[in-house]
Design a protein around this motif. Sequence first.
Motif, PDB file in Angstrom:
ATOM      1  N   GLY A 134       0.828  -1.189   0.000  1.00  0.00           N
ATOM      2  CA  GLY A 134       0.000   0.000   0.000  1.00  0.00           C
ATOM      3  C   GLY A 134       0.867   1.245   0.000  1.00  0.00           C
ATOM      4  N   ARG A 135       0.217   2.391   0.123  1.00  0.00           N
ATOM      5  CA  ARG A 135       0.947   3.660   0.132  1.00  0.00           C
ATOM      6  C   ARG A 135       0.260   4.607   1.099  1.00  0.00           C
ATOM      7  N   ASN A 136       1.050   5.259   1.958  1.00  0.00           N
ATOM      8  CA  ASN A 136       0.444   6.151   2.950  1.00  0.00           C
ATOM      9  C   ASN A 136       0.509   7.605   2.501  1.00  0.00           C
ATOM     10  N   ALA A 137       0.006   8.496   3.357  1.00  0.00           N
ATOM     11  CA  ALA A 137      -0.064   9.913   3.018  1.00  0.00           C
ATOM     12  C   ALA A 137       1.309  10.552   2.884  1.00  0.00           C
ATOM     13  N   SER A 138       2.340   9.916   3.440  1.00  0.00           N
ATOM     14  CA  SER A 138       3.714  10.423   3.320  1.00  0.00           C
ATOM     15  C   SER A 138       4.422   9.876   2.089  1.00  0.00           C
ATOM     16  N   ASN A 139       3.669   9.155   1.246  1.00  0.00           N
ATOM     17  CA  ASN A 139       4.197   8.614  -0.011  1.00  0.00           C
ATOM     18  C   ASN A 139       5.207   7.500   0.219  1.00  0.00           C
ATOM     19  N   ASN A 140       5.026   6.748   1.287  1.00  0.00           N
ATOM     20  CA  ASN A 140       5.887   5.607   1.568  1.00  0.00           C
ATOM     21  C   ASN A 140       5.113   4.303   1.406  1.00  0.00           C
ATOM     22  N   ALA A 141       5.823   3.229   1.079  1.00  0.00           N
ATOM     23  CA  ALA A 141       5.198   1.913   0.964  1.00  0.00           C
ATOM     24  C   ALA A 141       4.835   1.401   2.356  1.00  0.00           C
ATOM     25  N   VAL A 142       3.609   0.891   2.470  1.00  0.00           N
ATOM     26  CA  VAL A 142       3.133   0.304   3.727  1.00  0.00           C
ATOM     27  C   VAL A 142       2.444  -1.019   3.389  1.00  0.00           C
ATOM     28  N   ALA A 143       1.933  -1.668   4.417  1.00  0.00           N
ATOM     29  CA  ALA A 143       1.259  -2.947   4.196  1.00  0.00           C
ATOM     30  C   ALA A 143       0.092  -2.780   3.241  1.00  0.00           C
TER      31      ALA A 143
END
Length: 556
Positions: A134-143
């Motif tokens: 996934g992708r979070n609001a900080s533009n980093n890859a997440v689960a």
Amino acid sequence: MTTPPHTMQGDEPQDGRTAEPHGPRIGFRDSAAQEPTAQEPAAQRAAARTATRATARGWIVFTACLIVFGFAAWLVWGMTVSHSNPVVRRLSGVTGASVTIAVDAVPSSLDVHTDSEDAVAQYLVGNVYETICGRNASNNAVAGLATSWETSEDGLTYTFHLADGIRFSNGHTLDASDVVWSLQQTVQNAYLGSDALAGLASVTQTDASTVTITLSAPDPTLPWRLSGRAGIVWDEEDQGDGTTPAAGSGPYVIGAFDAGQTLTLERNDAYWASGHTENPRTVTLRAYADGQSAVEDVKNGTVDAVLPVDSAALASLDGVEGVSETTMGSTMKTAIAFHSGGQTYFADVASRQAARKAIDTAGIVSWCGATCGTLSEAVAPLDPGAGDISPAVSYDPQSSRAFFSSLAMNLSFVYRESDAAVAQQAIAQLSAAGWWVFGTQLDDASYERQVTQEHDYDMTIVHFDDSRDISRISDPNGVAQYTSSEADELRAQLAAATNGTDYANDVAALADRLDTDSPYVWLYVSTPVAASRSTLTGMPALYSSDRLDLTALHVN
């Protein structure tokens, strides 16, 4: 019926007639029957009272059951059909609200494989078709579909662990075999996103929930790239044909679609993860050619939100009651590119630096308003390697004038019609500093031919909408035709980075090189604004060209 006091003395008639106060009753009795005892009438009266009370209790129970079962039926109907009443929403956690969002573009097809329109990816990736990460609001890859992953020390092997109980919208189980098959299909068929998998050497499954990806060269950005089209997982048993939407595993499914006009996403009530039932029942995306019309419709309640608001129409929302604004982050960068290759005027670094001194980037950001943010380098603030650097060249129009006066010549500034406003701002600043610049406005097709293919220009407006893209920005074959042996070495060093820390450091070094050599003047990073009615929350915090997260939408 209220029992009179004298009945306790055995005087109440048993047949409902009025008793004789002093004389004997008149009637017949079976000769075999015993004469009643003094206690018998009282016992009969007690039995009657008990029967009456039992009957009353029965009616009370019956009425209560009707109420309970009726209420239960109302709840079931509300849960399965309408979801619209507040009691159902509170008890079931399911909302029946529908939302309409005004957007600047609706896709002309639903083919995520081959349709390169931004709107295809923005509204389908993540919302309908989930990705490995996934992708979070900080533009980093997440689960995402994968809850976690590990990377080998040499950066060549990634092991992804999938969540439990994932299902596609058609009910099929999503497991590691679907992930392996999907990645292979993307590469073999050269689907959009396959460039992010150019280094894929192999992909295998260890078990039903574990996938191993082996690369031919390290790529610390792989998890982030698997949060876009490259990371979509399809159902191997329900492949679709590109034009007919295949089953996804996301919180929405595709509903009504009118190409280029409207797209409706329907809540996937069988979604495998928790917390989605408060999403709107439907989200309809409606294309608006006129940004001001979209703003007027959110003000009057015709639509629930505008995503994003046209910068020229933003001021009309000031002070409007019941409408809130959300400023979104992005990595979309706008710059002036100098044609830096061959025998061009700007092949000389000193010429590029001098022209750069004529451009007041702070003034352009101020003119642009709330939808633009300061950008001092080739790396957006939401990308790895970004830093608050002091530019090697600062605004100095007098110095710029002195340099150009000794080399006076006409220079071409070519731009698209959509970039006319910002191009004219830049041309005005260059002219004020004594540069002889003539502007040429072209339609998209003519621009593509003259600038992108033939490189027939001195200056132009360029946009870099992607993230983690500094290698493309510095590519000698890119629009600026910028060449530098130092940049080549730094780009090779960046390509060899095996971890996130080294990658970010190498990005920063390459950005510093570009800053010194000045093939671009970085004007601003886009900060789009979304407007929504106060009843709607959870608008996207990150605006990206390849996905827009609508999974947090909530109607209060």
